[in-house]
Design a protein around this motif. Structure first.
Motif, PDB file in Angstrom:
ATOM      1  N   ILE A  14       0.821  -1.203   0.000  1.00 19.36           N
ATOM      2  CA  ILE A  14       0.000   0.000   0.000  1.00 19.36           C
ATOM      3  C   ILE A  14       0.859   1.259   0.000  1.00 19.36           C
ATOM      4  O   ILE A  14       0.547   2.232  -0.706  1.00 19.36           O
ATOM      5  N   THR A  15       1.960   1.271   0.762  1.00 17.85           N
ATOM      6  CA  THR A  15       2.795   2.471   0.800  1.00 17.85           C
ATOM      7  C   THR A  15       3.517   2.693  -0.525  1.00 17.85           C
ATOM      8  O   THR A  15       3.697   3.835  -0.944  1.00 17.85           O
ATOM      9  N   ARG A  18       2.641   3.982   8.547  1.00 16.80           N
ATOM     10  CA  ARG A  18       3.847   3.361   9.089  1.00 16.80           C
ATOM     11  C   ARG A  18       3.940   3.516  10.603  1.00 16.80           C
ATOM     12  O   ARG A  18       4.329   2.582  11.302  1.00 16.80           O
ATOM     13  N   SER A  19       3.597   4.692  11.127  1.00 17.86           N
ATOM     14  CA  SER A  19       3.719   4.911  12.568  1.00 17.86           C
ATOM     15  C   SER A  19       2.717   4.074  13.355  1.00 17.86           C
ATOM     16  O   SER A  19       2.988   3.683  14.497  1.00 17.86           O
ATOM     17  N   THR A  20       1.562   3.775  12.761  1.00 16.23           N
ATOM     18  CA  THR A  20       0.556   2.954  13.439  1.00 16.23           C
ATOM     19  C   THR A  20       0.681   1.471  13.098  1.00 16.23           C
ATOM     20  O   THR A  20      -0.131   0.666  13.562  1.00 16.23           O
ATOM     21  N   LYS A  21       1.667   1.112  12.269  1.00 21.35           N
ATOM     22  CA  LYS A  21       1.886  -0.275  11.830  1.00 21.35           C
ATOM     23  C   LYS A  21       0.727  -0.796  10.963  1.00 21.35           C
ATOM     24  O   LYS A  21       0.614  -2.008  10.744  1.00 21.35           O
ATOM     25  N   ILE A  78      -2.311  -4.164   6.762  1.00 24.47           N
ATOM     26  CA  ILE A  78      -2.978  -4.201   5.458  1.00 24.47           C
ATOM     27  C   ILE A  78      -2.358  -5.286   4.585  1.00 24.47           C
ATOM     28  O   ILE A  78      -3.066  -6.040   3.906  1.00 24.47           O
ATOM     29  N   TYR A  79      -1.042  -5.384   4.587  1.00 25.95           N
ATOM     30  CA  TYR A  79      -0.361  -6.414   3.796  1.00 25.95           C
ATOM     31  C   TYR A  79      -0.797  -7.808   4.236  1.00 25.95           C
ATOM     32  O   TYR A  79      -1.089  -8.680   3.411  1.00 25.95           O
ATOM     33  N   THR A  80      -0.854  -8.016   5.551  1.00 24.36           N
ATOM     34  CA  THR A  80      -1.267  -9.322   6.072  1.00 24.36           C
ATOM     35  C   THR A  80      -2.717  -9.614   5.714  1.00 24.36           C
ATOM     36  O   THR A  80      -3.056 -10.740   5.330  1.00 24.36           O
ATOM     37  N   GLN A  81      -3.576  -8.618   5.822  1.00 23.36           N
ATOM     38  CA  GLN A  81      -4.986  -8.831   5.529  1.00 23.36           C
ATOM     39  C   GLN A  81      -5.199  -9.175   4.061  1.00 23.36           C
ATOM     40  O   GLN A  81      -5.994 -10.060   3.718  1.00 23.36           O
ATOM     41  N   LEU A  82      -4.490  -8.489   3.173  1.00 27.81           N
ATOM     42  CA  LEU A  82      -4.618  -8.785   1.747  1.00 27.81           C
ATOM     43  C   LEU A  82      -4.091 -10.180   1.421  1.00 27.81           C
ATOM     44  O   LEU A  82      -4.538 -10.803   0.450  1.00 27.81           O
ATOM     45  N   ASN A  83      -3.143 -10.656   2.220  1.00 24.05           N
ATOM     46  CA  ASN A  83      -2.551 -11.961   1.975  1.00 24.05           C
ATOM     47  C   ASN A  83      -3.398 -13.104   2.523  1.00 24.05           C
ATOM     48  O   ASN A  83      -3.276 -14.238   2.071  1.00 24.05           O
ATOM     49  N   ASP A 124      -1.747   7.819  20.289  1.00 24.91           N
ATOM     50  CA  ASP A 124      -1.458   6.716  19.365  1.00 24.91           C
ATOM     51  C   ASP A 124      -2.708   5.908  19.029  1.00 24.91           C
ATOM     52  O   ASP A 124      -2.900   5.483  17.888  1.00 24.91           O
ATOM     53  N   ASP A 125      -3.545   5.684  20.035  1.00 24.79           N
ATOM     54  CA  ASP A 125      -4.763   4.906  19.787  1.00 24.79           C
ATOM     55  C   ASP A 125      -5.706   5.651  18.843  1.00 24.79           C
ATOM     56  O   ASP A 125      -6.300   5.049  17.950  1.00 24.79           O
ATOM     57  N   GLN A 126      -5.832   6.960  19.014  1.00 30.87           N
ATOM     58  CA  GLN A 126      -6.697   7.739  18.130  1.00 30.87           C
ATOM     59  C   GLN A 126      -6.156   7.775  16.705  1.00 30.87           C
ATOM     60  O   GLN A 126      -6.924   7.711  15.742  1.00 30.87           O
ATOM     61  N   LYS A 127      -4.839   7.865  16.557  1.00 32.57           N
ATOM     62  CA  LYS A 127      -4.248   7.854  15.211  1.00 32.57           C
ATOM     63  C   LYS A 127      -4.509   6.513  14.524  1.00 32.57           C
ATOM     64  O   LYS A 127      -4.789   6.467  13.317  1.00 32.57           O
ATOM     65  N   SER A 128      -4.404   5.445  15.293  1.00 29.54           N
ATOM     66  CA  SER A 128      -4.686   4.131  14.726  1.00 29.54           C
ATOM     67  C   SER A 128      -6.152   4.021  14.304  1.00 29.54           C
ATOM     68  O   SER A 128      -6.458   3.515  13.215  1.00 29.54           O
ATOM     69  N   GLN A 129      -7.069   4.518  15.137  1.00 32.37           N
ATOM     70  CA  GLN A 129      -8.480   4.484  14.798  1.00 32.37           C
ATOM     71  C   GLN A 129      -8.790   5.387  13.605  1.00 32.37           C
ATOM     72  O   GLN A 129      -9.657   5.074  12.789  1.00 32.37           O
ATOM     73  N   LEU A 130      -8.068   6.487  13.504  1.00 34.89           N
ATOM     74  CA  LEU A 130      -8.265   7.398  12.370  1.00 34.89           C
ATOM     75  C   LEU A 130      -7.922   6.706  11.054  1.00 34.89           C
ATOM     76  O   LEU A 130      -8.655   6.813  10.067  1.00 34.89           O
ATOM     77  N   VAL A 131      -6.801   5.986  11.037  1.00 34.08           N
ATOM     78  CA  VAL A 131      -6.415   5.259   9.822  1.00 34.08           C
ATOM     79  C   VAL A 131      -7.432   4.161   9.517  1.00 34.08           C
ATOM     80  O   VAL A 131      -7.865   3.989   8.369  1.00 34.08           O
ATOM     81  N   LYS A 132      -7.837   3.419  10.542  1.00 37.65           N
ATOM     82  CA  LYS A 132      -8.782   2.313  10.336  1.00 37.65           C
ATOM     83  C   LYS A 132     -10.138   2.817   9.832  1.00 37.65           C
ATOM     84  O   LYS A 132     -10.850   2.083   9.142  1.00 37.65           O
ATOM     85  N   PHE A 133     -10.486   4.054  10.198  1.00 35.90           N
ATOM     86  CA  PHE A 133     -11.761   4.610   9.757  1.00 35.90           C
ATOM     87  C   PHE A 133     -11.778   4.855   8.251  1.00 35.90           C
ATOM     88  O   PHE A 133     -12.839   5.016   7.650  1.00 35.90           O
TER      89      PHE A 133
END
Length: 267
Positions: free
Chosen positions: A62-63, A80-83, A88-93, A122-131
């Motif tokens: 994705i990157t 990258r900062s939220t891993k 995403i790579y694992t999910q697509l695989n 950090d948790d909010q940034k992760s949720q932001l990406v997932k949204f």
């Protein structure tokens, strides 16, 4: 007299010349050139070439897709900062359902208020990406039949609702707090779809405090045991009822004391 044409000396010379000419062998014809030989076919030169390596296998990165498209620096840094890039790579695989990504460009992040992104933990940034991720592949026409609200990787439809509608050829997104549109298709291969959006999808949950959980129902009162102290009001009532009895008892004691004193006088 007829003049002689040749003198004896001239005739002798002519005779000698003719004899010499007749005695020489005839000139030989020039030798024919040897027949030309057919050219010998040489083997083709050996050309050493590098065989192409095997085609890269596995899901797309994705990157790498966003870097090639350009103008997604901030979103790539968040991934990258939220891993989430690895997730995403694992999910697509591992998933056959695919993935849909709404990628805000750098201009979209520039529209946020100053310091807004850094204020998130950090948790909010992760949720932001997932949204911005839907755990299924959707082509643009398939959004016409989607059931709103759409579930995202951030959480349930109730916690993180996202509505997707189509008006003509335009795909509209709303989080209940931010409205945006799909500006173009960055990448699609039937398993992964990456769409650029011109606004960051901020979840409504980031700005609306969830309603508190209802208070537990009060427990049933426990019946008082006989040893339970009597309340002040009850004590007053009981005291007022005991006063006549006490008064009569005191009167009896006084009477008996007087009777005893009278007996002593008689004696």
């Amino acid at each position: 007299m007829v003049k002689q044409l040749f003198s004896p000396l001239q005739l002798l010379l002519i005779f000698l010349c003719c004899s010499t000419a007749l005695s020489q062998p005839p000139a030989q014809a020039p030798a024919a050139p040897p027949p030309a030989q057919a050219p010998v076919a040489l083997p083709p030169p050996v050309v050493q070439s590098m065989a192409p390596g095997p085609a890269s296998s596995g899901p797309p990165n994705i990157t790498a897709i966003l870097e090639k498209a350009g103008h997604f620096t901030t979103f790539i840094r968040l991934l990258r900062s939220t891993k989430m890039d690895s997730d995403i790579y694992t999910q697509l695989n591992t998933s056959s359902q695919g993935l849909t990504v709404f990628a805000p460009d750098d201009y979209a992040f520039g529209n946020l208020s100053a310091g807004a992104l850094n204020a998130y933990n950090d948790d909010q940034k992760s949720q932001l990406v997932k949204f911005h991720l839907i755990s299924s592949y959707f082509s643009l026409p398939e959004f016409q039949t989607v059931s709103n609200p759409v579930s995202t990787e951030a959480g349930t439809k109730v916690e993180y609702p996202l509505n997707v509608t189509i008006s003509g050829s335009q795909v509209n997104l709303t989080s209940g707090f931010v409205n945006t549109t799909v500006s173009n298709t960055v990448y699609t291969n039937g398993h992964l779809a990456v769409y650029a959006v011109d606004q960051v999808l901020l979840p409504r949950r980031f700005f609306v405090t969830p309603s508190p959980a209802p208070a537990p129902a009060p427990s049933k009162p426990v019946k008082e045991s006989p040893s339970t102290p009597v309340s002040t009001a009850d004590a007053s009532v009981q005291a007022s009822g005991a006063m006549p009895v006490i008064h009569h008892a005191l009167s009896a004691v006084t009477f008996l004391s007087s009777f005893v004193a009278a007996l002593n006088l008689c004696v």
